[in-house]
Design an enzyme around this catalytic site. Structure first.
Site, short mmCIF file in Angstrom:
data_model
loop_
_atom_site.label_atom_id
_atom_site.label_comp_id
_atom_site.label_asym_id
_atom_site.label_seq_id
_atom_site.Cartn_x
_atom_site.Cartn_y
_atom_site.Cartn_z
CD GLU A 527 -1.73 -2.31 1.40
OE1 GLU A 527 -0.52 -2.50 1.69
OE2 GLU A 527 -2.47 -3.18 1.24
CD GLN A 549 -7.77 -6.21 -2.36
OE1 GLN A 549 -7.39 -6.95 -1.55
NE2 GLN A 549 -7.78 -6.59 -3.75
CG ASP A 552 -10.59 -2.62 7.49
OD1 ASP A 552 -10.97 -2.60 8.85
OD2 ASP A 552 -11.49 -2.53 6.63
CE1 TYR A 553 -6.27 -5.24 6.09
CE2 TYR A 553 -7.33 -5.39 3.89
CZ TYR A 553 -7.02 -5.82 5.36
OH TYR A 553 -7.78 -6.83 5.73
CG HIS A 594 -12.29 -7.65 5.57
ND1 HIS A 594 -11.60 -8.43 6.29
CD2 HIS A 594 -11.74 -7.84 4.14
CE1 HIS A 594 -10.72 -9.09 5.34
NE2 HIS A 594 -10.53 -8.37 4.38
#
Ligand SMILES: Cc1ncc(C[n+]2csc(CCOP(=O)(O)OP(=O)(O)O)c2C)c(N)n1
Length: 795
Positions: A527, A549, A552-553, A594
């Site tokens: 990321e 994506q 959360d990331y 998620h």
């Protein structure tokens, strides 16, 4: 005899003379740069400047590097590169000193207008109306940042852009942005900073992508006081990177070892290595060892505290300028006296540059002081206190703008309202004039202010035909991206699983096949450097949509967004723009990683970007359209649970725009204003529908964007009608709901219109547990909203 020289001989002489001249010019630059470092340190120690970090010890390596930095190229480096800037003609010594003094006049400090610490460089990429300059003809420096290794992801992106410019036929006509992708990104980093994950992720990505990235490691053996045996495996970054090295028939990077005092050796290696890179786009690491740091890390300490005597002695003997001088003499390129003359002149030039910079910095402030003294004169006779303030200000030999403002504010407070009206109003007028001037100098340009501001995009409503098809949310996006890629040649999109399968929710399904792998593509799971790729492409004038994506990331990619993207426009005072769109998806779905909605984190970390939280995909499309018509960077969080919900397909997909900072009333009501966004919007509407059945009339407002927030105070209008308000979202308590609360209560003065206490309804403090029940008991649901509304009505 001269006249008898053969033509070949005189040609040889000519090129020898040229060579000698070039060497002596370089020698002059390194001497001037060293003097700038020595004087700079003194300016800090005597209090004229606050902090200083200098490039002494790296001078020779940097004149060598600068020789191969051509128009069109980019630099992404750090605070040691003053000599490179001087040698490339991108900074004068005077400008260097202006930045040291934090001169806020952009004509004096052209890199940051006094906003950055010294030696944080930049060149201009966009003009005043936000149009890209002819970067292909300029030597370009992306604005430095202080977090060590923070330049790495951006460097990757700047180099990666060359690859796209070379390989994507559609970009051929963008000749002002690139000349067939021939541009190299020169990246510099200290040896200790190669310890950061940013460095490793970047080097790996460069090896995979094969992009023209030339990474120079200035290895002086320490990170402030910590030696490299505690930093790097094998205490050598080139050894540690051996497995990355390109072999025949593999990808990878080239690795070169250079000595920082060896002028001739460095020039020789760099000449062929850089020429090769322009052709092949194979990245390279130049590990420049045996670098010294004669004055230690910065003005904050002395290196005698942590370097052993032997090391200090070695640094003196292997000082690069001393070595260069010896090399010039041993090759009889100049007499000693000639070099001494250069050294004397360099000292003089540095002193003059410093003096000029100081005068340019201090004179405007002295004018302010003089004007104050004049204004105080009329008052001081009647007021001893003002007399004192005036005398103190005039006696200050190095006044700051702050001192002027303090003196004025204090004096204004001391004048009784009934006395000397004229002077008091004159003083106040001057004070207000300076408040405005200082705001422009110190607080402006967080976002684009000119025609390319996202807030200036004209609103165009989505238009639905009578027989508009009803489709899944993801299909709206898919059709939109199709039209977007057909109509806007500068757009590229990338991320994990975004290319071949068209993203995990099919927004790009089938589009790689149609528009090619150069414009729609997969990346590794990284990321941080996905953001870096986006930054580089955006700075170079393309329109990247870089995907994280799941929200959360976002944390993995947050650092470059917060430190780099969000500050680009501010820290260059509008000279660089980074119109990166970060696409992600989030809010409720399933499980701890998620279903996050860390919007409080995002709005606090990303001032300088816009944050869009569309409740559905029709809204999301309008936001993409708005952003793509402007230069401001933004984060768009699509609703993770919205891709399979049905929506009407607008007929003008590529044209309509959603204005940023303008909430939409999605259900009108008179009893309670319910403020929300994103996935919670549907829940609140559902609750409002059931509350209507028991005669509680709720006005549901979707704020649509968190940054900017309700710029026309629509929420206040709603509150005036209902006198009750609740802020509902899925973030933690004290997160984005508290931010909205603060905006409406304090900034909009909403407290004046309350009949009962304002409320927030948020997710729990912990991350949501897994499964349907985990979601139900962790995030606000319809029943929660109904309960709160009833309580509010009963209050
Ligand atoms: C992320 C981050 N951590 C810590 C610091 C504080 N810091 C500034 S410079 C520095 C040492 C850097 O050493 P090196 O990379 O070898 O570069 P040098 O200064 O020696 O040229 C540190 C720890 C920082 N600026 N950024």
């Amino acid at each position: 005899m001269d006249t008898l020289d053969t033509p070949a001989k005189s040609l040889e002489n000519l090129s020898f003379d040229k060579f000698r001249e070039e060497v002596l010019t370089d020698f002059r630059i390194v001497c001037e740069s060293r003097e700038a470092s020595l004087l700079g340190r003194k300016e800090v120690l005597t209090g004229k400047a606050k902090f200083g970090i200098f490039g002494d010890g790296k001078e020779v390596a940097q004149v060598a590097m600068a020789k191969f930095f051509k128009p069109g190229d980019f630099r992404s480096g750090y605070y040691r590169d003053q000599t490179f800037m001087f040698a490339s003609g991108l900074s004068t010594l005077e400008q260097f000193f202006s930045q040291l003094y934090a001169d806020p006049d952009i004509n004096h400090d052209p890199f940051s207008a006094g906003r950055q610490m010294n030696a944080h460089f930049a060149t201009k990429f966009v003009d005043e109306s936000g149009e890209w300059l002819n970067l292909a003809t300029l030597k370009n420096v992306s604005a430095d940042i202080a977090p060590t290794a923070g330049q790495m992801p951006r460097a990757l992106g700047l180099a990666f852009a060359s690859k796209l410019f070379r390989n994507e036929k559609g970009f051929n006509e963008l000749t002002t942005l690139s000349e067939n992708g021939n541009e190299i990104c020169f990246c510099t980093i200290g040896d200790a900073s190669t310890t950061e994950g940013h460095f490793w992720e970047t080097m790996n990505a460069a090896g995979v992508l094969q992009v023209p990235l030339a990474v120079f490691v200035w290895d002086d053996g320490y990170g402030i006081s910590v030696p490299k045996k505690y930093q790097t495996t094998k205490a050598s970054i080139s050894s540690a990177l051996k497995g990355f090295e390109k072999e025949e028939n593999t990808n990878g990077i080239k690795i070169y070892n250079l000595k920082g005092w060896d002028y001739a050796g460095m020039c020789e290696v760099l000449e062929s290595a850089i020429a090769e890179m322009r052709q092949t786009h194979i990245p390279a690491l130049f590990h420049v060892e045996e670098i010294t740091q004669p004055q230690g890390h910065s003005t904050s300490g002395s290196h005698e505290r942590y370097k052993e005597l032997q090391r200090l002695e070695w640094e003196k003997n292997w000082d690069c300028i001393k070595q260069m001088k010896e090399w010039i003499l041993s090759n009889t390129l100049a007499e000693e006296s000639e070099l001494e003359q250069i050294e004397i002149e360099a000292k003089k030039f540095a002193r003059e540059s410093k003096k000029n910079a100081w005068e340019k910095y201090i004179n405007p402030i002295k004018h302010q002081v003089d004007k104050c003294s004049e204004l105080f004169k009329g008052l001081s006779e009647e007021n001893a206190e003002i007399n004192k303030i005036g005398a103190e200000l005039s006696a200050n030999r190095e006044p700051q703008r702050r001192d002027v403002m303090k003196a004025l504010a204090t004096a204004i407070d001391f004048i009784p309202d009934n006395s000397n009206e004229i002077h008091k109003s004159e003083l106040s007028a001057f004070y207000l004039e300076l408040v405005r001037e200082n705001a422009e100098l110190f607080n402006s340009h967080l976002y684009n202010q000119g025609p390319r501001s996202a807030l200036k995009v004209t609103e165009i409503q989505p238009y639905f035909k009578d027989d508009a098809p009803i489709v899944n949310g993801y299909e709206i996006l898919n059709k939109y991206f199709d039209e977007l890629f057909a109509s806007n040649k500068k757009v590229v999109a990338f991320g994990e699983d975004l290319g071949f399968i068209g993203d995990v929710n099919q927004g790009f399904s089938g589009l790689q096949e149609k528009y090619g792998e150069q414009r729609i593509f997969d990346t590794g799971i990284r990321e941080l450097t996905i953001m870096g790729q986006g930054i580089g492409l955006a700075l170079r004038g393309l329109r990247p949509i870089a995907e994280i994506q799941y929200v959360d990331y976002l944390l993995y990619g947050l650092q470059p967004l917060s430190d780099d993207v969000a500050t680009t426009h501010f820290r260059t005072k509008g000279q660089q723009s980074c119109p990166l769109i970060v696409r992600t998806r989030g809010h409720r779905l399933e499980g701890i990683w998620h279903s996050g909605s860390p919007m409080g984190m995002a709005i606090n970390a990303l001032r300088g970007m816009y944050i869009c939280v569309p409740r559905n995909m029709v809204q999301a499309v309008g936001m993409y359209n708005t952003l793509l018509r402007a230069n401001d960077p933004a984060l768009i969080v699509e609703c993770l649970n919205g891709y399979r919900l049905k929506e009407k397909l607008p007929a003008n997909l590529i044209d309509y725009t959603i204005p940023l900072g303008v909430p939409e009333i999605i259900k009108e009501g008179t009893d309670i204003t319910m403020v929300t966004y994103g996935s919670t919007a549907r829940i609140v509407v559902e609750a409002a529908d059931s509350l209507a059945k028991i005669n509680i009339s709720c006005e549901v407002v979707d704020v649509r964007t968190l940054l900017p927030f309700d710029i026309h105070h629509k929420l206040l209008e709603s509150l005036k009608k209902t006198n009750r308000i609740v802020f509902i979202d899925e973030d933690v308590p004290g997160g984005a709901a508290a931010y909205m609360f603060n905006k409406v209560m304090e900034e909009q003065g909403g407290y004046k219109y309350l009949d009962i206490a304002p409320r927030t309804l948020t997710g729990k403090a912990h991350r949501p547990s897994y499964g349907t029940d985990g979601d139900y008991f962790s995030k606000p649901n319809v029943e929660d909203v109904v309960r709160v509304a009833k309580e509010m009505m009963a209050e």
